[in-house]
Design an enzyme around this catalytic site. Structure first.
Site: not given
Length: 278
Positions: A46, A51, A76, A109, A231-232
């Site tokens: 994603d 971003y 997005k 978005h 997320k990481s």
């Protein structure tokens, strides 16, 4: 390797229920992070124009050696491109930046209600879908009133609505609205930026089942039917977040976590958020 369950969207497209999120991952770190996620077994990535890391996501997907059809890629539309022609052009840039033949899912978005043009935006999304360059279209951060206006004025029901969901913001009304209309829920900020991980209800369940609080919270999402993409950039956490399919929570566990709802957001309120980048 663990097999991630797929959900079927309202247009027949399959989407892996667990994905890897790239929000707040710096571009210079994105390629390596996504490659590690794909090597771990994730098959759903994603990203977003906002971003700033679409190019690196595309590089990682191409470098993985996986067939294109095995990796589900979402992006997005950024907030400055809601006008019909701007949305079409912006999608073209996304496809160019990703350098992929197509995008699996493309989302609006934010609704930007004070701007008031998301119906026009959605009509551009429908044109993108007709072009065959995207397999499914959806929205993000849309509330029921936004969706009602969209459904009344356009022909295509969004495949997904990506919203903030976690134990302190269960969003049951928005999720139910989507379920009734065949709109899948995707959950962003699934662990509330870590705020829920010290909650005594969650930590007690985690201790009992021998899992981490993050794993318990993510498993709660999955059992409620949400699509989730933690997320990481820490490899051990990326691997931990993937190990969700060899245990289950009881119905009482799910109910106890759901009861933690406080209607507490970690991000903006979609009814008032109208930020447009310069």
């Amino acid at each position: 390797m663990t097999s991630i369950p797929d959900l079927t969207l309202n247009n027949g497209v399959s989407i892996p229920q667990l994905g890897f999120g790239t929000f707040q991952i710096e571009p210079q770190d994105t390629r390596e992070a996504v490659r590690f996620a794909l090597d771990t077994g994730y098959r759903h990535i994603d990203t977003a124009q906002m971003y700033g890391n679409e190019k690196e996501v595309g590089q990682a997907v191409r470098d993985s050696g996986l067939p294109r059809g095995e990796v589900f890629v979402t992006s997005k539309l950024n907030n400055g491109h809601h006008a019909y022609g701007d949305a079409l052009a912006a999608f073209g840039r996304t496809l160019e930046d990703l350098d992929l033949e197509y995008v699996d899912l493309f989302l609006v978005h934010w609704p930007l209600p004070a701007v008031g043009d998301y119906v026009e935006t959605w009509k551009a999304m429908e044109e993108i879908l007709r072009s065959g360059r995207v397999r499914a279209i959806g929205v993000s951060n849309f509330q029921p009133a936004h969706l009602e206006r969209l459904l009344a004025a356009t022909e295509t029901v969004p495949a997904v609505n990506q919203i903030e969901v976690h134990p302190y913001l269960t969003q049951d009304d928005v999720r139910a609205f989507g379920t009734d209309r065949g709109i899948a829920t995707e959950a962003w900020s699934p662990i509330a930026q870590g705020k829920v991980l010290d909650d005594p209800v969650i930590t007690a369940i985690a201790e009992r089942v021998g899992r981490s609080p993050a794993q318990v919270t993510l498993r709660w999402h999955l059992q409620r039917g949400d699509i989730v993409f933690p997320k990481s950039v820490t490899p051990a956490r990326v691997e931990e977040n993937f190990r969700l399919f060899d245990f289950e929570l009881t119905a009482d566990d799910v109910a106890a976590i759901t009861a933690l709802n406080r209607d507490e957001r970690t991000g903006p309120d979609p009814d008032t958020f109208n930020w447009i980048p310069d």
